[in-house]
Enzyme design. Sequence first.
Site: not given
Length: 712
Positions: A151-153, A157-158, A270
Site C-alpha cells: 500500500l505504501g513504502q 518501512a513498507t 511531522d
Amino acid sequence: MDELTQANTLAIDEDLVDSVNSVKGWGILKSLNPSYPDISLVENVITFGRLKDSTVHYNDKSISGSHCKITRESNDDDGVVIAFIYDNSTNGTFIDNIKVGKGSRCLLASGQEISLTPQKQLEKIAYIFQTVEKEIEDGGPSNKYFIGEMLGQGNFATVKLAVERTTGVKYAVKIVDKKKYFMNSSARKDSLMDEVNILRGLSHPNIIQIIEVFENEKVLSLILELVECGELLNDIVSNLFYTEDKAKTLFRQIVDGVLYLHNKGIAHRDLKPENILLKHKNFNQNDAIKLTDFGLSRTVSDGSFMKTMCGTPQYLAPEILTSSGGHNGYGLEVDCWSMGAILYIMLCGYPPFDDSREVSIFEQIRNAKFEFDPEDWSSVSEEAKDLIKRLLCVDPHKRYTCNNIIQHPWFNPNVKLSTLLEEDERLRKKAEAEVEANNNNTNKSNSPKMLGKRKSEDGNCSDSNNNNNSGSKSLSSIKSNTTMLDCDEKSNNNNNNGHKKSKSDPTSNNSLFNNDNNNNNNNNNNNNNNNNNNNNNNNNNNNNNNNNNNNNNNNNNNNNNNNNNNNSNDTTDSDTDDETISLPVITKNSKSMSNLQNHLNNNKINSDDESETSTNNNNNNNNNNNNNNNNNNNNNNNNKPSTINNNFPVPFPKSPTKNSPNASPPIKPQNSSNNNSGLAGIDKPKCQYDPNCYRKNPQHLRDFYHTVSSNK
C-alpha cells in the site's frame, strides 16, 4: 470489532489459508484468476512459459516460450527469503503493474503482484507473491495474517495489506526493517518503539488505531487500522483545491485530532497532507480524517522542549530550524504551524513556502514570507486568511493553539473578525506603551550622574534637620553658576541656619584659589556663606552689606582667571538622588599650581578672628555667626581628601584661639630641593601634616615634600 472495521472484509479462499499453513516450500503464488491454480514455491528456481520443460506450463499465446523465472537466493540458517524474478518475455512481465523489462530482474517482496500478461488483455494471469519465512515460527504476523499487496513504502518501512486469516478482516501492516532503521545515525535505541508506545495509549476517531504488534530480531510489524481512500494530498491534487466549506469540515477534524494529542502532551512533529489519510469519502462524518505516521512523535512533559531537527521542510516551524543552535528548543506549537501550512494548501492547492523561489525555503519560513495571491485567494474569506496568518506566526508564544483555532471567527460565528482585530490593536498599543516605559526607565537608570543639587532640596545643599533655613537658592541661580561646590548630605549641626559643608574638601575651604581684583566683602546675616572664595588675593575690597541668605560667592569666580573646576573626586559623596541638575563643566586652569604657591606664600591667618576665615585682607567681613564653614576643619582627620584640578592643596591648621587653645600653630610652607615629583627645577612646599600625613595618594606625594615620604 466495530461495525466500520467489519465492513472492511475480504472473502478469503480457505484453500489459501490451508496452502500457506501446509506449504512445505519457501513461498507461494496465490492466483488472482480462478482458472489458474496457486503455485507452491519449493525449488530454488521456478520457470514459467509455453515450453514443455517449464516448471509452470502455459498454453496461452501471449506467454513466451521462456517467459520468466523466479530464483531463491538466501541462507536457510537465518530464515530470510530473498527472491528475484527474471524477465525473458516479449510482451513483458509486470510487478505491481510495472514492467520489469526483457533481460532485467527485480527483487520480490511479500505481497507484490506478479502479472504475466499486459493489463489490456482480457484474461489476466496474475499472482500474489508470499514468502513463508521463519517469522511464522517466531510468532510473526504471517501466522495470523495473510500479507497482501503493498500500500505504501518509505525509507525503512513498507505498508501492506494484511488480512486476518480467521475472520477475513482487512488491516494494514507496517513492516519496519530494523537494520535500515538503525542505519540512521540519529536514531535512538529506543526510538523504534516510540510510535508503538504512543499509539497504544491513544483512542480517538481522528487518529489511526493500532491493533497488534509483532517483533523479531529483523523486523517490527504493526497491525494498524486500514484506511482505504488514500492520502489527503492526493485528494487535494485531484480536486486542485478544496472549497472553503469542505476545507473547514476536514480541517476541523485535523484540529480535533491534534488537540487530543496535545492534551496528552504529545507532539506529532511531522504533520503534512501525506500523513493525513481519508477513511471514506463521506466527509461530514467525524472520522473521515485519520492522523497517521507517528514515527517522529514525542511526548513533551511540562517545561521540557524538543531539540531534534526533524519533519518535512515545507511544514517545519521556524523554531525547529533554529533548535540545533543552542536555543531553548520547541514544544507543541510546531504542530500548529504545520496545520497553518496544511490549511493554506487545502484552500489554494500549493504550499505557502516553496524551493522554487529566489529566497531559500528556510529563509521564507524563518520570516514567515508567504502571500495570498489575489488570483487564487480572491474567493477565500478574510476569516480563513486571518486564521492562516495566526497559525503561520514566527513567535511560538503568539501562535494560535488548537483551542484558539476553535474559537476563531472562521469556526465560531459568535466571534466577529472586526472585534478580534480591534482587540489585537489594543494589545499592540498596550505592549508598545510598556516597552516605551521600560526603555525610559532603563535610560534613566543608565544615565551618567551629573554634579548638582537635588531638586527636592530646592537649592539647599545641606541635609539638615533645621527648618529655619532662610537662604534658598533659585533654580535659575544654580544654572547660571559656572562653578559648583557640592555640599555634604548630612550636617551634624542641627542649628546651622543654612550652614553648608563643602564636599570637595574636609575643611570646607574650597581649593579654588583665585586672583580676583574686584572681590566684594559681604556682611552676611546667615551662615550659609561657604567662603568658597575666601582664599583670594584681593587688591580692591569693597564693603557691601548683603542680606542675601544664600550668597555662596560662586558667581565671583566668573570674573577670575578661569581657575574654576567643578570636577570633584570626593569618594565620600553618598548622594544617590537620580534627579540632579546638570551644570557646565569648567576647564582646568593651567596656572592652578602657581596660584597655589602664591596663595601659600601670601596668605596670613588671623588668629584673633573667631570665625577662623583665611582671607588675606578681609578685615571688614562681619559675620554674626561663629559657626562658620571653617569650623569644619575639625573634620580633617575624619574625612578623606578630595581632588580638584588634580591638585592636592594642604588645608590650613587651626591657630590657637579662645575656643580652641590646643589648636596647632600654623606651619609655614618650606621649600625643598628634594623633588619627589620628578619635575626637575621645581621646589615643592612641605606638607604641614608630615610626618603624620594622611594623604597617601600619588599626586599629593608628588606635589608636597615629605621628610618621610619614602615610608608613605
